[in-house]
Scaffold this active site. Structure first.
Site, short mmCIF file in Angstrom:
data_model
loop_
_atom_site.label_atom_id
_atom_site.label_comp_id
_atom_site.label_asym_id
_atom_site.label_seq_id
_atom_site.Cartn_x
_atom_site.Cartn_y
_atom_site.Cartn_z
CE1 TYR A 17 3.00 7.06 -7.31
CE2 TYR A 17 0.82 7.84 -7.97
CZ TYR A 17 1.93 7.04 -8.18
OH TYR A 17 1.97 6.22 -9.29
CD GLU A 39 -0.15 1.29 -10.40
OE1 GLU A 39 -1.35 0.99 -10.35
OE2 GLU A 39 0.26 2.46 -10.29
CD1 TRP A 47 -2.20 5.97 -6.11
CD2 TRP A 47 -1.81 3.80 -6.39
NE1 TRP A 47 -0.84 5.80 -6.26
CE2 TRP A 47 -0.56 4.46 -6.44
CE3 TRP A 47 -1.81 2.41 -6.53
CZ2 TRP A 47 0.65 3.82 -6.62
CZ3 TRP A 47 -0.59 1.76 -6.72
CH2 TRP A 47 0.61 2.47 -6.75
#
Length: 181
Positions: A17, A39, A47
């Site tokens: 990512y 998000e 995350w």
């Protein structure tokens, strides 16, 4: 040896990512909706947890088809909550539908969500010395947050929006020593 921002750590999903998505300008509405959803789901969590659930989110929310998410029924949303690997928070799950509806309204008004969001700013390339210097929010993320909330979006506070801006490359916060700057 490849130098990355420290937050990418040793996890291959996080590194992928970091290397190929984070800070890269993206304009595709489906991708923008995906990042907005992820998000928002991340609020209060790491995350890494969300990235590990990303495929579950894609499957549950129809590959982030805005049109399909906008018409999910209460029963379908409850089934997603109970039967899939997404974060089980009922409000976060319901926000996918309400955000899809608000997203469609923006698409109708601006031609695309991309036109709307990128109308706020060109990509911002920061040059932070250390990750501790990277802010959690900005005046711009606050402005976007307020506008999205007025338009009916949920889970779009200024901190979430700053992370979203990083995710779509509106802000590039790779630190100076990072090879992906």
């Amino acid at each position: 040896m490849v130098k990355r921002c420290k937050w990418a750590g040793n996890d291959l999903t996080m590194q992928k990512y970091h290397d190929y998505e984070w800070g890269v300008a993206r304009y595709d509405d489906t991708y923008l909706f995906e990042m907005l959803t992820l998000e928002g789901a991340q609020a209060g969590l790491s995350w890494q947890i969300i990235l590990n659930k990303r495929e579950d989110y894609r499957e549950a929310f129809r590959q982030f088809s805005v049109a399909e998410c906008a018409v999910l029924t209460d029963d379908e949303l409850e089934e997603i909550r109970l039967q899939t690997g997404v974060v089980k928070n009922k409000l976060k799950i319901r926000s996918v539908r309400s955000n899809a509806i608000a997203f469609q309204k923006i698409q109708m008004e601006f031609g695309s969500f991309s036109n709307y969001i990128w109308g706020f700013s060109e990509p911002i390339i920061n040059s932070w010395e250390e990750e501790a210097d990277v802010p959690a929010q900005s005046d711009l993320s606050d402005l976007i947050s307020k506008d999205l909330k007025k338009r009916g979006f949920k889970f779009v506070g200024p901190v979430i929006m700053y992370s979203f801006m990083q995710a779509i490359g509106m802000v590039n916060d790779h630190v100076r020593h990072c090879d992906f700057k």
